[in-house]
Design a protein around this motif. Structure first.
Motif, mmCIF file in Angstrom:
data_model
loop_
_atom_site.group_PDB
_atom_site.id
_atom_site.type_symbol
_atom_site.label_atom_id
_atom_site.label_comp_id
_atom_site.label_asym_id
_atom_site.label_seq_id
_atom_site.Cartn_x
_atom_site.Cartn_y
_atom_site.Cartn_z
ATOM 1 N N PHE A 1 0.913 -0.964 0.105
ATOM 2 C CA PHE A 1 0.060 0.001 0.032
ATOM 3 C C PHE A 1 1.046 1.361 0.093
ATOM 4 C CE2 PHE A 1 -3.038 -2.806 2.541
ATOM 5 C CZ PHE A 1 -3.444 -3.581 1.428
ATOM 6 N N ASP A 2 1.960 1.079 0.656
ATOM 7 C CA ASP A 2 2.885 2.364 0.868
ATOM 8 C C ASP A 2 3.410 2.709 -0.512
ATOM 9 O OD1 ASP A 2 2.474 2.723 3.524
ATOM 10 O OD2 ASP A 2 4.448 1.829 4.105
ATOM 11 N N THR A 3 3.928 1.638 -1.211
ATOM 12 C CA THR A 3 4.372 1.946 -2.573
ATOM 13 C C THR A 3 3.541 2.486 -3.589
ATOM 14 O OG1 THR A 3 5.734 -0.033 -2.243
ATOM 15 C CG2 THR A 3 5.750 0.572 -4.362
ATOM 16 N N LEU A 4 2.195 1.933 -3.468
ATOM 17 C CA LEU A 4 1.516 2.210 -4.461
ATOM 18 C C LEU A 4 0.815 3.745 -4.408
ATOM 19 C CD1 LEU A 4 -1.078 -0.833 -4.852
ATOM 20 C CD2 LEU A 4 0.732 0.295 -6.434
ATOM 21 N N SER A 5 0.841 3.973 -2.827
ATOM 22 C CA SER A 5 0.567 5.631 -2.533
ATOM 23 C C SER A 5 1.501 6.446 -2.776
ATOM 24 C CB SER A 5 -0.091 5.540 -1.066
ATOM 25 O OG SER A 5 0.995 5.690 -0.171
ATOM 26 N N SER A 6 2.678 6.256 -2.590
ATOM 27 C CA SER A 6 3.862 7.089 -2.843
ATOM 28 C C SER A 6 3.826 7.285 -4.525
ATOM 29 C CB SER A 6 5.128 6.512 -2.387
ATOM 30 O OG SER A 6 5.575 5.480 -2.938
ATOM 31 N N GLU A 7 3.474 6.454 -5.228
ATOM 32 C CA GLU A 7 3.464 6.802 -6.658
ATOM 33 C C GLU A 7 2.196 7.541 -7.024
ATOM 34 O OE1 GLU A 7 5.859 6.504 -8.571
ATOM 35 O OE2 GLU A 7 7.065 4.850 -7.594
ATOM 36 N N THR B 1 -0.617 0.534 -14.587
ATOM 37 C CA THR B 1 -0.117 -0.729 -14.733
ATOM 38 C C THR B 1 1.301 -0.738 -14.587
ATOM 39 O OG1 THR B 1 -1.866 -1.416 -16.079
ATOM 40 C CG2 THR B 1 -0.337 -3.156 -15.800
ATOM 41 N N GLU B 2 1.999 -0.360 -15.430
ATOM 42 C CA GLU B 2 3.403 -0.347 -15.821
ATOM 43 C C GLU B 2 4.298 0.165 -14.379
ATOM 44 O OE1 GLU B 2 4.898 0.474 -19.622
ATOM 45 O OE2 GLU B 2 3.293 -0.872 -20.462
ATOM 46 N N LEU B 3 3.693 1.500 -14.079
ATOM 47 C CA LEU B 3 4.196 2.188 -12.968
ATOM 48 C C LEU B 3 4.120 1.424 -11.687
ATOM 49 C CD1 LEU B 3 5.442 4.898 -11.628
ATOM 50 C CD2 LEU B 3 2.934 5.270 -11.203
ATOM 51 N N ALA B 4 2.950 0.622 -11.433
ATOM 52 C CA ALA B 4 2.683 -0.033 -10.152
ATOM 53 C C ALA B 4 3.508 -1.392 -10.409
ATOM 54 C CB ALA B 4 1.192 -0.236 -10.250
ATOM 55 N N VAL B 5 3.596 -2.036 -11.297
ATOM 56 C CA VAL B 5 4.111 -3.257 -11.551
ATOM 57 C C VAL B 5 5.807 -3.019 -11.200
ATOM 58 C CG1 VAL B 5 5.417 -5.171 -12.955
ATOM 59 C CG2 VAL B 5 2.807 -4.558 -12.903
ATOM 60 N N ARG B 6 6.436 -1.973 -11.772
ATOM 61 C CA ARG B 6 7.800 -1.727 -11.714
ATOM 62 C C ARG B 6 8.209 -1.372 -10.184
ATOM 63 N NH1 ARG B 6 7.999 1.651 -17.111
ATOM 64 N NH2 ARG B 6 7.831 -0.034 -18.350
ATOM 65 N N SER B 7 7.235 -0.356 -9.800
ATOM 66 C CA SER B 7 7.682 -0.119 -8.260
ATOM 67 C C SER B 7 7.429 -1.086 -7.217
ATOM 68 C CB SER B 7 6.808 1.289 -7.996
ATOM 69 O OG SER B 7 5.391 1.229 -8.210
ATOM 70 N N HIS C 1 8.017 -4.441 -7.984
ATOM 71 C CA HIS C 1 9.031 -5.211 -8.164
ATOM 72 C C HIS C 1 10.101 -4.567 -7.474
ATOM 73 C CE1 HIS C 1 12.001 -7.511 -10.761
ATOM 74 N NE2 HIS C 1 11.059 -8.339 -10.784
ATOM 75 N N LYS C 2 10.490 -3.331 -7.445
ATOM 76 C CA LYS C 2 11.531 -2.575 -6.721
ATOM 77 C C LYS C 2 11.331 -2.640 -5.231
ATOM 78 C CE LYS C 2 14.796 0.978 -7.725
ATOM 79 N NZ LYS C 2 14.857 2.273 -6.673
ATOM 80 N N ALA C 3 10.358 -2.293 -4.861
ATOM 81 C CA ALA C 3 9.929 -2.400 -3.445
ATOM 82 C C ALA C 3 10.005 -3.737 -2.623
ATOM 83 C CB ALA C 3 8.435 -1.657 -3.019
ATOM 84 N N PHE C 4 9.854 -4.772 -3.323
ATOM 85 C CA PHE C 4 10.069 -6.212 -2.686
ATOM 86 C C PHE C 4 11.547 -6.689 -3.090
ATOM 87 C CE2 PHE C 4 5.417 -5.887 -2.394
ATOM 88 C CZ PHE C 4 5.311 -5.963 -1.185
ATOM 89 N N ASN C 5 12.245 -5.965 -3.579
ATOM 90 C CA ASN C 5 13.653 -6.373 -3.660
ATOM 91 C C ASN C 5 13.884 -7.537 -4.870
ATOM 92 O OD1 ASN C 5 14.869 -4.528 -1.835
ATOM 93 N ND2 ASN C 5 14.161 -5.931 -0.165
ATOM 94 N N LEU C 6 13.019 -7.582 -5.709
ATOM 95 C CA LEU C 6 12.943 -8.648 -6.792
ATOM 96 C C LEU C 6 13.892 -8.156 -7.927
ATOM 97 C CD1 LEU C 6 9.296 -9.264 -6.980
ATOM 98 C CD2 LEU C 6 10.985 -10.825 -5.996
ATOM 99 N N ASP C 7 14.502 -6.844 -7.876
ATOM 100 C CA ASP C 7 15.523 -6.457 -8.900
ATOM 101 C C ASP C 7 16.714 -7.135 -8.610
ATOM 102 O OD1 ASP C 7 13.290 -4.782 -9.536
ATOM 103 O OD2 ASP C 7 14.555 -3.108 -9.341
ATOM 104 N N GLN C 8 16.926 -7.518 -7.303
ATOM 105 C CA GLN C 8 18.266 -8.039 -7.007
ATOM 106 C C GLN C 8 18.281 -9.709 -7.042
ATOM 107 O OE1 GLN C 8 18.359 -6.151 -3.276
ATOM 108 N NE2 GLN C 8 17.915 -4.208 -4.210
ATOM 109 N N ALA C 9 19.350 -10.127 -7.740
ATOM 110 C CA ALA C 9 19.482 -11.563 -7.632
ATOM 111 C C ALA C 9 19.204 -12.358 -6.168
ATOM 112 C CB ALA C 9 20.880 -11.984 -7.958
#
Ligand code: ADP
Ligand code: ASP
Ligand code: MG
Length: 406
Positions: free
Chosen positions: A360-366, A389-395, A397-405
């Motif tokens: 919820f924090d991630t979506l609200s900050s966007e 859609t794209e904004l929410a998915v990307r943010s 993905h980043k917020a849950f650290n999925l960008d990192q291996a």
């Protein structure tokens, strides 16, 4: 020698050259001594083209006729594929759903497979042929053509693999495997090497269209080893497997989005026992699957009821709901198709708190407004405006650290 089922999606057979390349790949696998059963989709874009044509004919296209139309795309690719194999000096035979006898129920455009007769396929394999089966289609016990729902060729392939007791089922597609989110809209998405059947079921049910959800259900039930991989590379893809201990340490395994839903709101419904059943029974009787439901009580006597249905069923559902609303004395009905459901999924969620808050924090900050929320043991979903859609998915993905291996 193994019996291998290989399924190739629409982009893999999008034109004659690609069909030839796929035939070459299958032949190479056969030459290693394997029995090959190939399941094909229609050429990319064809099924959508048929849907457009149907919509130009009838406001709500007749489901039986829709299936006669929709199933035709796969008939084209299997015949072309068999020709390509013959041209390469080997032998193949194309089979439609009703020739194999992939028997389904009568629920046109979203039929379920009841049974598969494997005798004819075994006979052709014994004769040394590559058997090429049309994906996405079946036949009712009375001989009517059915289709299995969009993306249903995956289900044909896995059901065939189960019926034939195949050693392996490869799902070839246009990406390298199952990713942490759709790699086509998030460049930071990472390929997952192994994923559990249950997580894959959630990802698929929430919009990761890389595998049709019913194919995953069948794979889980019959323990079919599933390998999702790219048609265009030799890279190892993603294995869909049973859960092991290591997998629980990951909080979130993926972010999904689903643009195939629509929202319907019935305003000022009398708040009495039996109302929900009066609203939802006719909808389920019509074979329409309702997903999220939210009820908001206004004072003591009135309530608003908001729910989502598949976008393809939106017009039918609206027609039904307008009638129901009048019958039960509700004030008005409204709806929207420009919504998307974004979700975060992971078995690790069972042991971690704060996932919902982060979402919820991630979506609200966007600056993205959440219209509906639903949760289960291993997923949280929010309905938002489709344009985000794209904004929410990307943010996310980043917020849950999925960008990192991992
Ligand atoms: P096919 O025609 O081969 O069946 P689909 O278009 O049905 O292919 O499925 C593959 C597509 O699924 C990919 O191109 C990708 O855009 C999309 N997709 C969505 N979510 C995911 C995910 N988590 N991992 C991989 N692909 C995904
Ligand atoms: N051709 C069908 C569709 O586009 C089935 C499939 O590709 O799996 O939905
Ligand atoms: Mg697909």
């Amino acid at each position: 020698m193994a019996l291998i089922v290989q399924k190739f999606g629409g982009t893999s057979v999008a034109n004659p050259d690609k069909i030839k390349a796929v035939a070459k790949r299958v032949l190479a696998c056969k030459k290693k001594g394997n029995d090959m059963v190939v399941v094909l989709s229609a050429m990319a874009g064809e099924t959508n083209r048929f849907v457009d044509l149907a919509n130009q004919m009838q406001a709500i296209p007749d489901p039986r006729e829709m299936d006669v139309l929709l199933s035709s795309g796969e008939q084209v690719t299997i015949a072309l594929f068999a020709m390509a194999v013959k041209e390469m000096g080997d032998d193949a035979v194309s089979l439609l759903g009703d020739q194999v006898k992939i028997v389904t129920d009568r629920m046109h455009t979203k039929a379920r497979i009841k049974e598969i007769d494997s005798a004819l396929i075994h006979k052709h394999l014994k004769d040394g042929k590559i058997v090429v089966v049309a994906g996405f289609q079946g036949v009712t016990p009375d001989g009517d053509i059915t289709t299995l729902g969009r993306g249903g060729s995956d289900t044909t392939a896995v059901a065939l693999a189960a019926a034939l007791k195949a050693d392996q089922c490869d799902i070839f597609t246009d990406v390298d495997g199952v990713y942490t989110t759709d790699p086509n809209i998030c460049a930071a998405a990472r390929k997952i090497d192994r994923i559990t059947y249950d997580e894959m079921l959630e990802l698929a049910s929430l919009g990761a269209k890389v595998l049709d959800i019913r194919s995953v259900g069948i794979a889980k039930r019959y323990k079919v080893p599933l390998h999702v991989r790219s048609t265009f590379t030799e890279n190892e893809g993603t294995w869909v497997v049973e859960e092991d201990k290591k997998m629980e340490s990951m909080q979130i395994s993926g972010v999904t989005y689903n643009k195939n839903e629509a929202r319907i709101t019935i305003a000022k419904v009398p708040d009495q026992p039996g109302t929900a059943s009066k609203i939802f029974k006719p909808i389920s009787d019509a074979g329409i699957v309702v997903d999220m439901i939210i009820q908001n009580t206004r004072g003591t006597e009135m309530t608003d009821m908001t729910f989502t249905v598949p976008r393809t069923d939106y017009k039918r559902a609206m027609t039904l709901v307008e009638k129901i609303a009048a019958d039960i004395g509700a004030e008005s009905v409204s709806g929207a198709t420009d919504i998307v459901k974004v979700s975060v999924v992971g078995v690790g969620m069972r042991n971690h708190s704060g996932i919902a808050t982060t979402m919820f924090d991630t979506l609200s900050s966007e600056g993205v407004n959440i219209m509906m929320i639903s949760t289960s043991e291993i997923k949280i979903s929010c309905v938002i405006e489709e344009k985000y859609t794209e904004l929410a998915v990307r943010s996310l993905h980043k917020a849950f650290n999925l960008d990192q291996a991992a």
